[in-house]
Design an enzyme around this catalytic site. Structure first.
Site, PDB file in Angstrom:
ATOM      1  N   ARG A   6       0.834  -1.206   0.000  1.00  0.00           N
ATOM      2  CA  ARG A   6       0.000   0.000   0.000  1.00  0.00           C
ATOM      3  C   ARG A   6       0.862   1.247   0.000  1.00  0.00           C
ATOM      4  O   ARG A   6       1.927   1.289   0.623  1.00  0.00           O
ATOM      5  CB  ARG A   6      -0.870   0.054   1.255  1.00  0.00           C
ATOM      6  N   SER A  31       7.153  -5.187   7.247  1.00  0.00           N
ATOM      7  CA  SER A  31       6.759  -6.091   8.336  1.00  0.00           C
ATOM      8  C   SER A  31       7.481  -7.429   8.313  1.00  0.00           C
ATOM      9  O   SER A  31       6.864  -8.503   8.188  1.00  0.00           O
ATOM     10  CB  SER A  31       5.254  -6.289   8.288  1.00  0.00           C
ATOM     11  N   ASP A  86       5.267  -3.505  11.464  1.00  0.00           N
ATOM     12  CA  ASP A  86       3.828  -3.239  11.623  1.00  0.00           C
ATOM     13  C   ASP A  86       3.374  -3.244  13.091  1.00  0.00           C
ATOM     14  O   ASP A  86       2.431  -2.532  13.466  1.00  0.00           O
ATOM     15  CB  ASP A  86       2.978  -4.228  10.797  1.00  0.00           C
TER      16      ASP A  86
HETATM   17  C1  BGC Z   1       7.259 -10.938  10.746  1.00  0.00           C
HETATM   18  C2  BGC Z   1       7.079  -9.752  11.644  1.00  0.00           C
HETATM   19  C3  BGC Z   1       5.705  -9.143  11.448  1.00  0.00           C
HETATM   20  C4  BGC Z   1       4.636 -10.199  11.600  1.00  0.00           C
HETATM   21  C5  BGC Z   1       3.234  -9.654  11.400  1.00  0.00           C
HETATM   22  C6  BGC Z   1       6.098 -11.907  10.903  1.00  0.00           C
HETATM   23  O1  BGC Z   1       6.214 -12.942   9.977  1.00  0.00           O
HETATM   24  O2  BGC Z   1       8.458 -11.605  11.037  1.00  0.00           O
HETATM   25  O3  BGC Z   1       8.077  -8.786  11.411  1.00  0.00           O
HETATM   26  O4  BGC Z   1       5.523  -8.133  12.402  1.00  0.00           O
HETATM   27  O5  BGC Z   1       4.862 -11.230  10.675  1.00  0.00           O
HETATM   28  O6  BGC Z   1       3.062  -9.079  10.156  1.00  0.00           O
END
Ligand code: BGC
Length: 502
Positions: free
Chosen positions: A107, A169, A223
């Site tokens: 996004r 994320s 995130d």
């Molecule tokens: C990632 C994290 C992320 C989470 C939620 C996980 O697979 O390693 O960095 O915050 O997913 O999106």
């Protein structure tokens, strides 16, 4: 019209009514279902006791201590410093760009912060699997391309550069707010040449390659951090951010004196903050074998067939990318044992034919369907091609789904309860987001109830779960805004102290 009426093989012990009846518009199958206790016995290991959950809490905190320590290398739970050391104070304002990459969608957002109001314009772009698993350069070119399109459409290309918050994320080893090396891909991403590289540099390079956009990245964030910040903007007691979506993770505000690996840290203005948000990356809890005492052969099967075997084992027992697959392998096993579908296992043996949204739909069958007709469950099983579906099968499939989602909620509860105990403040708000938390019918209630049982102290004043609205977008703008505000405040303080000393 003929109908099937029968009693399911489930009891009330696990929240499922005994007096269930199934009416279907087809003749009764000739297959005799196996007794409940055989299914219950087979699935025993999916039910976690409070004692096991408390053990998880102790072990997870130990893993987190290792992650925070200065000496331990190759730890499972990475405990990544985020360099975000202040939450919004409500005065943040201005125009920001936010990029959000964390799943199959990417996004781009233009966000205006005005007091407690936020105005957002955004566009969602798909990240095709070929790009998720191609080269890093192609992935960042795709991101830059989407950004350019958005800026063009919103007349931002020739406008003055806006501060940009980049929500990325995945686990990133940051050594500042605008720098971070990807530790490892998760959630089905595998683009080459990114692990170990600075993702902000890769983004800037991609923009330079196309020459028509220029960016000013002021913050790189996870995130969970966006979730915490977005929630803290509304509720200043927010100290924990949790995502239970495609993946799972949590961040929390930690005291600097409890982060040995940041001993001696001062920021670019020479100040040592009192606290910092730590991105726990708890999804990798158990990767060192710590959770083996409760993992099942089905968890092993899900992990083995995943794109990153041996990694993110806690995540694989909880999050949306895996919950459906986990239920599927249990159902496949039960069918192969002759306990379901008259022993026919072909349809249910197809990997990923049973996504997490089916678990949610089947769990809502249990919740909403007073007559226990299991219409949705039947429909789903029929759609995926299961041939011999008895009424008892439907009830038993629903039972398995409820075990899998309850286990996921309870494991997450153990993580959150541990963080609440560790923070040990009178009142803590936990910002939560993610598709499982938002859309699974019973997950939020199961989570809340189990946290209440697991934490120490007076639950009324101790914690509150709060759905955090769009942390990845709004949160990114907020991190960017807080960073900009703090920078201005610190510069102002420096210039006033130098003018008073002149
Ligand atoms: C990632 C994290 C992320 C989470 C939620 C996980 O697979 O390693 O960095 O915050 O997913 O999106």
């Amino acid at each position: 019209m003929s109908s099937i009426v029968c009693h399911p093989l489930i009891d009330t012990q696990n929240g499922i009514a005994t007096d269930a009846r199934i009416k279907k518009q087809r003749p009764p199958p000739l297959v005799v279902s196996r007794p409940r206790d055989l299914i219950q016995e087979s699935c025993e290991r999916l039910v976690l006791s409070d004692q096991q959950l408390r053990r998880i809490m102790t072990l997870m905190e130990k893993s987190m201590e290792q992650g925070l320590s200065a000496s331990k290398k190759n730890v499972a739970v990475k405990m990544l410093p985020t360099y975000v050391d202040a939450v919004p104070n409500g005065t943040e304002k201005g125009d920001f760009l936010a990029l959000d990459l964390g799943g199959t969608n990417f996004r781009v957002l233009h966000i205006k912060l005005e007091g407690k109001e936020t105005k957002m314009t955004g566009k969602i772009f798909r990240v095709p699997e070929s790009i998720m698993r191609g080269t890093g350069e192609a992935l960042f070119d795709h991101i830059a391309d989407c950004m350019a399109k958005f800026m063009e459409e919103n007349n931002l290309k020739d406008a003055p550069k806006l501060p940009l918050g980049f929500t990325f994320s995945f686990p990133c080893e940051q050594d500042g707010l605008t720098k971070g090396k990807l530790v490892t891909w998760t959630k089905g991403f595998k683009a080459s040449g990114v692990e170990g590289a600075d993702v902000v540099t890769m983004l800037r390079d991609a923009c330079h390659r196309r020459k028509d956009i220029d960016i000013d990245v002021v913050a790189l964030l996870n995130d969970t951090v966006g979730t915490l910040m977005a929630c803290a903007f509304q509720e200043n007691t927010c100290q924990i951010g949790v995502i239970v979506g495609t993946g799972t993770n949590a961040c929390y505000m930690e005291r600097l004196d409890r982060i040995p690996k940041l001993a001696g840290y001062v920021d670019e203005h020479g100040v040592t903050p009192e606290e910092m948000i730590i991105n726990t990356e708890w999804g990798a809890f158990g990767d060192d074998g710590t959770m083996d005492f409760l993992r099942t052969k089905w968890d092993d099967a899900v992990d083995r067939e995943s794109i990153n075997p041996g990694q993110h084992l806690y995540e694989k027992m909880i999050s949306g990318m895996y919950m459906g697959e986990c239920a599927r392998v249990v159902l496949e096993d039960l069918a192969k044992q002759g306990l379901l579908f008259g022993g026919h296992s072909d349809a249910i043996s197809i990997p990923h034919c049973f996504p997490t949204k089916f678990v949610s739909e089947i769990d809502s069958d249990l919740l909403e369907d007073d007559d226990r007709t299991f219409q949705k469950t039947y429909q789903i099983l029929e759609d995926i091609g299961v041939e011999m579906i008895t009424a008892n099968d439907c009830a038993n499939v629903a039972y398995v789904c409820s075990l899998i989602s309850t286990r996921a909620a309870h494991l997450t509860a153990a993580g959150i309860a541990m963080l609440l105990n560790r923070i040990n403040k009178k009142q803590v708000t936990v910002g939560v987001d993610g598709s499982v938390y938002r859309f699974h019918p019973t997950y939020p209630t199961l989570l809340d109830a189990k946290i209440a049982e697991l934490i120490v102290g007076d639950i009324e004043v101790r914690y509150k779960l709060m759905l955090s609205e769009d942390g990845s977008g709004r949160g990114a703008a907020l991190v960017a805004a807080v960073a900009t505000r703090l920078k201005e405040e610190k510069l102002a303080a420096l210039s006033s102290s130098s003018s008073s000393s002149n």
